[in-house]
Design an enzyme around this catalytic site. Structure first.
Site, mmCIF file in Angstrom:
data_model
loop_
_atom_site.group_PDB
_atom_site.id
_atom_site.type_symbol
_atom_site.label_atom_id
_atom_site.label_comp_id
_atom_site.label_asym_id
_atom_site.label_seq_id
_atom_site.Cartn_x
_atom_site.Cartn_y
_atom_site.Cartn_z
ATOM 1 N N LYS A 153 -18.641 -16.232 2.090
ATOM 2 C CA LYS A 153 -20.093 -16.122 2.161
ATOM 3 C C LYS A 153 -20.730 -15.506 0.927
ATOM 4 O O LYS A 153 -20.274 -14.490 0.416
ATOM 5 C CB LYS A 153 -20.460 -15.262 3.365
ATOM 6 N N ARG A 192 0.819 -1.220 0.000
ATOM 7 C CA ARG A 192 0.000 0.000 0.000
ATOM 8 C C ARG A 192 0.849 1.265 0.000
ATOM 9 O O ARG A 192 0.441 2.282 -0.566
ATOM 10 C CB ARG A 192 -0.945 0.000 1.189
ATOM 11 N N GLY A 206 -9.169 -9.316 0.179
ATOM 12 C CA GLY A 206 -8.015 -9.622 1.020
ATOM 13 C C GLY A 206 -7.416 -10.992 0.741
ATOM 14 O O GLY A 206 -6.231 -11.117 0.410
ATOM 15 N N GLY A 222 -13.499 -4.367 0.008
ATOM 16 C CA GLY A 222 -14.868 -3.926 0.292
ATOM 17 C C GLY A 222 -15.324 -2.826 -0.648
ATOM 18 O O GLY A 222 -16.452 -2.838 -1.153
HETATM 19 P P1 ADP Z 1 -11.815 -12.093 -0.162
HETATM 20 O O1 ADP Z 1 -11.115 -11.660 1.108
HETATM 21 O O2 ADP Z 1 -10.860 -12.350 -1.264
HETATM 22 O O3 ADP Z 1 -12.938 -11.180 -0.541
HETATM 23 P P2 ADP Z 1 -13.533 -13.860 1.296
HETATM 24 O O4 ADP Z 1 -13.199 -13.095 2.524
HETATM 25 O O5 ADP Z 1 -14.924 -13.783 0.788
HETATM 26 O O6 ADP Z 1 -12.513 -13.505 0.119
HETATM 27 O O7 ADP Z 1 -13.269 -15.402 1.527
HETATM 28 C C1 ADP Z 1 -11.983 -15.913 1.714
HETATM 29 C C2 ADP Z 1 -12.060 -17.184 2.503
HETATM 30 O O8 ADP Z 1 -13.000 -18.089 1.968
HETATM 31 C C3 ADP Z 1 -10.747 -17.911 2.521
HETATM 32 O O9 ADP Z 1 -10.124 -17.716 3.753
HETATM 33 C C4 ADP Z 1 -11.131 -19.353 2.263
HETATM 34 O O10 ADP Z 1 -10.541 -20.248 3.185
HETATM 35 C C5 ADP Z 1 -12.625 -19.347 2.417
HETATM 36 N N1 ADP Z 1 -13.264 -20.414 1.643
HETATM 37 C C6 ADP Z 1 -13.055 -20.731 0.365
HETATM 38 N N2 ADP Z 1 -13.749 -21.820 0.022
HETATM 39 C C7 ADP Z 1 -14.431 -22.204 1.118
HETATM 40 C C8 ADP Z 1 -15.315 -23.276 1.410
HETATM 41 N N3 ADP Z 1 -15.635 -24.178 0.481
HETATM 42 N N4 ADP Z 1 -15.818 -23.375 2.658
HETATM 43 C C9 ADP Z 1 -15.491 -22.464 3.587
HETATM 44 N N5 ADP Z 1 -14.661 -21.434 3.389
HETATM 45 C C10 ADP Z 1 -14.129 -21.304 2.155
HETATM 46 MG MG MG Z 2 -11.746 -11.761 3.140
#
Ligand code: ADP
Ligand code: MG
Length: 390
Positions: A198, A36, A348, A371
């Site tokens: 989620k 960053r 993230g 976000g």
């Molecule tokens: P980002 O930070 O890239 O937006 P998220 O915060 O939505 O992504 O989700 C990231 C997390 O989702 C990871 O830590 C990963 O372990 C989890 N994840 C991926 N696939 C699954 C799954 N099938 N069941 C539960 N958690 C999962």
């Molecule tokens: Mg995340």
């Protein structure tokens, strides 16, 4: 979105307050990741080169309105000095006489870093008098913090109402350009690769982009709510039952546009990789959780990236932090990097995965705001950008 940038204003000899995103991870009091800091350097260098008196502010972590010495921006200012190749002074406050004195002492081309804005409760409350305190330091305001652009805080919103001109820095401008391109005039086909934990955090993006995106490839935890909505067994996979109806509606509207996993890597629990096994159908057996997309899905999803004109990627395809569940994310990450498309990644864990699998340097743009990027793709105006365009 039309906003003025630092190229549109005269900054020579002026006190320019830059709201940067210096919210870097720290480890034992040291900066653990400089991404960053490096990302905002083009803006700082340009202002310094033009003879501005540059005053930088940022939040760091979540001190919740209290002075927390371990979250001081002092160590960050030191790294910034190093990267800039010139001394950046640091003042242990943000507003008030000491800050004003430090700002008024600057010569053309000097750089001053203020203390963590979130040591003051007024920051996240967008408090008027705190914003006024910041505004007192500056003749020009520059916002370069995309990561907080969806928040209406004093240092990116309140202050922008008070200091004119208020314009965007290069990093913020670049972020806006990439996302506007996805929203307005994407090279086609436009493919969204979505995953992560989620569905609830990403559903509004799917809904808003349904008419624009040509193809959604959906894996990760969010896929199981969709699969359950289609009537498949999901075992004890991550499912948000409150969103089943929404998921069903999206699938009905999207038709062939949305692709879901057709096979999986499952396990007894996400922290029991030894129990991992492949399941070659969309349903997941009782007593198992879906932890990664399976080999047929990997082939289908990677093939889906090959002809893409543009790809947005948010969310890992599985629990990539556990090696037994990382194959799907790794394969899809590589395919995105090798697609030749305009590729934008945000989130993230997504960025962490891109680094872990060595593809980060081969993506067109890595967003500094997970976000904020999702909110933008939901079609919602980002408060801090909207205030600049007024
Ligand atoms: P980002 O930070 O890239 O937006 P998220 O915060 O939505 O992504 O989700 C990231 C997390 O989702 C990871 O830590 C990963 O372990 C989890 N994840 C991926 N696939 C699954 C799954 N099938 N069941 C539960 N958690 C999962
Ligand atoms: Mg995340």
């Amino acid at each position: 979105m039309e906003v003025k940038t630092i190229d549109d204003v005269d900054v020579a000899g002026k006190r320019v307050l830059v709201r940067a995103d210096l919210n870097v991870p720290l480890k034992e009091g040291r900066v653990a990741d400089e991404t960053r800091i490096v990302a905002t350097l083009p803006t700082i260098r340009k202002l310094v080169g033009d003879g501005a008196r540059v005053i930088i502010c940022s939040h760091l972590g979540r001190p919740k309105g209290e002075v927390r010495p371990e979250l001081s921006l002092g160590p960050v200012a030191a790294v910034l000095s190093e990267k800039l190749g010139r001394d950046a002074a640091f003042v242990e406050t943000c507003v008030g006489p000491a800050a004003e004195k430090a700002a008024n002492r600057l010569a053309d081309g000097d750089v001053l870093v203020l203390e963590n804005t979130r040591f003051w409760a007024g920051e996240t409350e967008n408090d008027h008098s705190f914003a006024k305190g910041l505004a007192a330091l500056a003749d020009v305001f520059v916002d370069d913090a995309f990561g907080t652009a969806h928040r209406k805080h004093a240092s990116n919103y309140g202050v922008a109402e008070l200091v004119k001109p208020a314009v965007a820095g290069y990093l913020l401008t670049k972020e806006i350009q990439y996302f506007d391109r996805l929203l307005e005039d994407p090279p086609r086909p436009l493919v969204f690769v979505l995953g992560g934990a989620k569905l609830s955090t990403k559903l509004a993006v799917v809904t808003n982009m349904l008419g624009t995106v040509d193809h959604f490839l959906i894996g990760g935890g969010m896929a199981y709510t969709f699969l359950k909505a289609q009537g498949y067994d999901v075992g004890s996979s991550l499912v948000e039952d409150d969103f089943l109806a929404d998921a069903k509606k999206v699938l009905d509207e999207a038709g062939e546009k949305v692709e879901l996993p057709g096979d999986h890597v499952v396990a007894r629990a996400l922290d029991e990789p030894a129990s991992a096994r492949a399941v070659d159908c969309a349903s997941i057996p009782e007593g198992y959780v879906g932890a990664d997309i399976g080999s047929e899905t990997i082939q289908r999803f990677t093939a889906g990236t090959v002809d893409a004109g543009a790809i947005f990627w948010n969310g890992p395809m599985g629990v990539f932090e556990v090696p037994a569940f990382a194959d799907g994310t790794e394969a899809v990450a590589r395919a995105i990097a090798e697609s030749g498309a305009v590729t934008v990644a945000g989130g993230g864990e997504t960025v962490q995965a891109a680094r872990q699998f060595g593809v980060a340097d081969r993506l067109s743009h890595i967003s500094t705001g997970g976000g904020a990027s999702l909110k933008y793709l939901e079609g919602k105006p980002l408060a801090a950008i909207e205030v600049l365009s007024r």
